[in-house]
Motif scaffolding. Structure first.
Motif, PDB file in Angstrom:
ATOM      1  N   GLY A  91     -73.606  90.260 -38.642  1.00  0.00           N
ATOM      2  CA  GLY A  91     -73.929  91.431 -37.844  1.00  0.00           C
ATOM      3  C   GLY A  91     -72.721  92.258 -37.457  1.00  0.00           C
ATOM      4  N   ARG A  92     -71.632  92.117 -38.214  1.00  0.00           N
ATOM      5  CA  ARG A  92     -70.396  92.830 -37.880  1.00  0.00           C
ATOM      6  C   ARG A  92     -70.321  94.208 -38.529  1.00  0.00           C
ATOM      7  NH1 ARG A  92     -65.425  88.845 -38.908  1.00  0.00           N
ATOM      8  NH2 ARG A  92     -64.333  90.681 -38.047  1.00  0.00           N
ATOM      9  N   ALA A  93     -71.087  94.423 -39.582  1.00  0.00           N
ATOM     10  CA  ALA A  93     -71.072  95.722 -40.256  1.00  0.00           C
ATOM     11  C   ALA A  93     -72.374  95.907 -41.019  1.00  0.00           C
ATOM     12  CB  ALA A  93     -69.881  95.830 -41.203  1.00  0.00           C
ATOM     13  N   VAL A 149     -67.416 111.723 -39.481  1.00  0.00           N
ATOM     14  CA  VAL A 149     -66.476 111.706 -40.605  1.00  0.00           C
ATOM     15  C   VAL A 149     -66.881 110.624 -41.598  1.00  0.00           C
ATOM     16  CG1 VAL A 149     -64.089 111.176 -41.271  1.00  0.00           C
ATOM     17  CG2 VAL A 149     -64.538 112.625 -39.283  1.00  0.00           C
ATOM     18  N   THR A 150     -66.776 110.947 -42.885  1.00  0.00           N
ATOM     19  CA  THR A 150     -66.962 109.976 -43.963  1.00  0.00           C
ATOM     20  C   THR A 150     -65.601 109.674 -44.569  1.00  0.00           C
ATOM     21  OG1 THR A 150     -69.194 110.753 -44.482  1.00  0.00           O
ATOM     22  CG2 THR A 150     -68.031 109.540 -46.201  1.00  0.00           C
ATOM     23  N   LEU A 151     -65.236 108.404 -44.618  1.00  0.00           N
ATOM     24  CA  LEU A 151     -63.974 107.984 -45.231  1.00  0.00           C
ATOM     25  C   LEU A 151     -64.248 107.496 -46.642  1.00  0.00           C
ATOM     26  CD1 LEU A 151     -60.908 107.254 -44.923  1.00  0.00           C
ATOM     27  CD2 LEU A 151     -61.675 104.977 -44.251  1.00  0.00           C
ATOM     28  N   ARG A 187     -65.185 108.644 -34.719  1.00  0.00           N
ATOM     29  CA  ARG A 187     -65.952 109.652 -35.446  1.00  0.00           C
ATOM     30  C   ARG A 187     -66.428 109.165 -36.811  1.00  0.00           C
ATOM     31  NH1 ARG A 187     -62.383 114.914 -35.817  1.00  0.00           N
ATOM     32  NH2 ARG A 187     -64.183 115.523 -37.106  1.00  0.00           N
ATOM     33  N   ILE A 188     -65.836 108.095 -37.326  1.00  0.00           N
ATOM     34  CA  ILE A 188     -66.175 107.628 -38.672  1.00  0.00           C
ATOM     35  C   ILE A 188     -67.547 106.964 -38.650  1.00  0.00           C
ATOM     36  CG2 ILE A 188     -65.558 106.034 -40.531  1.00  0.00           C
ATOM     37  CD1 ILE A 188     -62.614 106.492 -39.771  1.00  0.00           C
ATOM     38  N   THR A 189     -68.450 107.486 -39.455  1.00  0.00           N
ATOM     39  CA  THR A 189     -69.813 106.947 -39.520  1.00  0.00           C
ATOM     40  C   THR A 189     -70.122 106.293 -40.865  1.00  0.00           C
ATOM     41  OG1 THR A 189     -70.685 109.090 -40.229  1.00  0.00           O
ATOM     42  CG2 THR A 189     -70.685 108.625 -37.859  1.00  0.00           C
ATOM     43  N   ARG A 190     -69.309 106.587 -41.878  1.00  0.00           N
ATOM     44  CA  ARG A 190     -69.537 106.007 -43.196  1.00  0.00           C
ATOM     45  C   ARG A 190     -68.190 105.736 -43.873  1.00  0.00           C
ATOM     46  NH1 ARG A 190     -75.124 108.373 -45.793  1.00  0.00           N
ATOM     47  NH2 ARG A 190     -76.378 107.917 -43.952  1.00  0.00           N
ATOM     48  N   VAL A 191     -68.112 104.572 -44.520  1.00  0.00           N
ATOM     49  CA  VAL A 191     -66.905 104.181 -45.239  1.00  0.00           C
ATOM     50  C   VAL A 191     -67.306 103.780 -46.657  1.00  0.00           C
ATOM     51  CG1 VAL A 191     -64.975 102.567 -45.385  1.00  0.00           C
ATOM     52  CG2 VAL A 191     -65.770 103.354 -43.135  1.00  0.00           C
ATOM     53  N   GLY A 219     -68.553 101.254 -35.970  1.00  0.00           N
ATOM     54  CA  GLY A 219     -70.008 101.188 -36.117  1.00  0.00           C
ATOM     55  C   GLY A 219     -70.493 101.919 -37.357  1.00  0.00           C
ATOM     56  N   ALA A 220     -69.581 102.120 -38.306  1.00  0.00           N
ATOM     57  CA  ALA A 220     -69.912 102.881 -39.515  1.00  0.00           C
ATOM     58  C   ALA A 220     -70.642 102.014 -40.528  1.00  0.00           C
ATOM     59  CB  ALA A 220     -68.638 103.433 -40.146  1.00  0.00           C
ATOM     60  N   ARG A 221     -71.461 102.658 -41.345  1.00  0.00           N
ATOM     61  CA  ARG A 221     -72.039 101.992 -42.502  1.00  0.00           C
ATOM     62  C   ARG A 221     -70.951 101.880 -43.574  1.00  0.00           C
ATOM     63  NH1 ARG A 221     -77.839 103.902 -44.472  1.00  0.00           N
ATOM     64  NH2 ARG A 221     -78.285 102.874 -42.486  1.00  0.00           N
ATOM     65  N   PHE A 222     -70.954 100.750 -44.283  1.00  0.00           N
ATOM     66  CA  PHE A 222     -69.888 100.441 -45.244  1.00  0.00           C
ATOM     67  C   PHE A 222     -70.496 100.223 -46.622  1.00  0.00           C
ATOM     68  CE2 PHE A 222     -67.363  97.390 -47.638  1.00  0.00           C
ATOM     69  CZ  PHE A 222     -66.057  97.837 -47.475  1.00  0.00           C
ATOM     70  N   LEU A 223     -69.927 100.884 -47.643  1.00  0.00           N
ATOM     71  CA  LEU A 223     -70.379 100.671 -49.017  1.00  0.00           C
ATOM     72  C   LEU A 223     -69.209 100.202 -49.865  1.00  0.00           C
ATOM     73  CD1 LEU A 223     -72.789 102.822 -51.139  1.00  0.00           C
ATOM     74  CD2 LEU A 223     -70.668 101.956 -52.144  1.00  0.00           C
ATOM     75  N   LEU A 224     -69.362  99.038 -50.458  1.00  0.00           N
ATOM     76  CA  LEU A 224     -68.369  98.488 -51.377  1.00  0.00           C
ATOM     77  C   LEU A 224     -68.775  98.813 -52.806  1.00  0.00           C
ATOM     78  CD1 LEU A 224     -65.966  96.554 -52.116  1.00  0.00           C
ATOM     79  CD2 LEU A 224     -67.688  94.720 -52.216  1.00  0.00           C
ATOM     80  N   THR A 225     -67.864  99.426 -53.559  1.00  0.00           N
ATOM     81  CA  THR A 225     -68.114  99.580 -54.988  1.00  0.00           C
ATOM     82  C   THR A 225     -67.577  98.349 -55.702  1.00  0.00           C
ATOM     83  OG1 THR A 225     -66.064 100.843 -55.270  1.00  0.00           O
ATOM     84  CG2 THR A 225     -68.101 102.094 -54.971  1.00  0.00           C
ATOM     85  N   SER A 226     -68.506  97.488 -56.075  1.00  0.00           N
ATOM     86  CA  SER A 226     -68.169  96.332 -56.889  1.00  0.00           C
ATOM     87  C   SER A 226     -68.349  96.732 -58.351  1.00  0.00           C
ATOM     88  CB  SER A 226     -69.034  95.140 -56.497  1.00  0.00           C
ATOM     89  OG  SER A 226     -68.624  93.970 -57.192  1.00  0.00           O
TER      90      SER A 226
END
Length: 336
Positions: free
Chosen positions: A174-176, A8-10, A77-81, A119-126
């Protein structure tokens, strides 16, 4: 959404202008998408076409609150945020500055912790606003900015700077697995007609024959990126295995004056509306142009949609919106 074990992508802020286009693009890639949005400044109609899609779920919630069970139940199930949750236009984020700051800081913390747990990859929109009213031109990612920490824009500018610091601290510890995109001016269909940004303001005023309002003398510059190009950059950044410890500028380096933008929109719409000049808002940047070398080198990304084509599409969309809102446009849009 189905109940199998598919990843799942959030997308937080997924009903917003950029977020809704991102959700659509992710669905077209075959991803299962959960859109989380409080609808404070976004619009449910932005995702009307996605509701009912078997791989799309909409959850109304605010990221500054505890994440709802419908989201946390999907943790494994979340792999990307993707974190796009925050009002982005000055009138909107200044209307409730406390909420803006909390969204940037507390909301980002909640989503980072979710990414850590899953354990998902995280992307911040700055945002390019972290550069403030820049003293370096064009703006590179290693420029630290000239931001007022006490002015009316600080809730957003400093909120995003704090969000970047938190996200990169999670990465260093190393947390995300973190990505940070600094978004420059973006435009296209689904912009809010009353968001106060120059593209939406000028187009709506031109189409309805209202006076076109320019803040400042029109010599200040911006660089406008069409939304599909921006979304492509976000997805490439999320997919990238080589970028993670440094922010990446995403924007169009084609710099122009605000007066030039007015001229182009006048030509597209054929308006005879007058231009009215008002004082420049406090802390409004005088120049804005991204250096996108990092995105070009590491992501193979560069904007592709020409300004005239993007503006024509946007004008056409706004004309339809105004008709539906009983704000009948007086003018038609020139063909691309």
């Amino acid at each position: 959404m189905d109940t199998n074990d598919a990843p799942v992508t959030l997308v937080a802020g997924g009903a917003g202008f950029i977020g809704s286009h991102l959700c659509q693009a992710l669905l077209e890639r075959g991803e299962h998408v959960v859109c989380l949005d409080n609808l404070q400044t976004s619009r449910a109609t932005n995702v009307d076409d996605l509701i009912g899609h078997p791989r799309f779920t909409f959850v109304k919630a605010d990221v500054i609150e505890k994440l709802p069970a419908t989201v946390t139940a999907l943790t494994r199930r979340i792999t990307r945020v993707y974190n796009l949750a925050c009002a982005a236009s000055p009138p909107h984020y200044q209307a409730d500055p406390e909420h803006t700051m909390l969204t940037c800081v507390v909301g980002t913390d909640h989503l980072l912790r979710l990414a850590e747990q899953s354990g998902a990859r995280f992307l911040l929109t700055s945002t390019s606003e972290v550069y403030g009213d820049p003293e370096v031109h064009p703006q590179r990612e290693d420029y630290r900015g000239a931001v007022s920490c006490t002015g009316p824009r600080a809730c957003y500018d400093e909120g995003k700077r704090a969000a970047e610091a938190m996200a990169l601290d999670f990465a260093r510890l190393g947390r995300a697995d973190v990505r940070v995109a600094r978004i420059f001016n973006t435009y296209g269909p689904r912009m809010h007609p009353d968001d106060g940004r120059v593209v939406s303001n000028f187009i709506c005023q031109a189409l309805t024959g209202d006076t076109i309002t320019v803040y400042g003398d029109g010599s200040q510059t911006r660089s406008f990126c069409y939304v599909s190009d921006l979304v492509d950059g976000l997805i490439r950044l999320m997919d990238s295995e080589t970028v993670g410890s440094e922010p990446v500028n995403l924007g169009n380096p084609n710099e122009m004056t605000v007066s030039d933008l007015v001229t182009r929109i006048v030509a597209l719409t054929g308006t005879t509306a007058q231009v009215d000049y008002h004082p420049l808002p406090v802390d409004d940047p005088r120049r804005r142009k991204p250096d996108i070398t990092r995105a070009q080198t590491m992501l193979g990304w560069a904007p592709l949609v020409p300004l005239e084509e993007g503006l024509s599409r946007t004008c056409t969309w706004f004309a339809q919106e105004l008709r539906q809102a009983d704000r009948m446009p007086l003018l038609s849009v020139a063909a691309e």
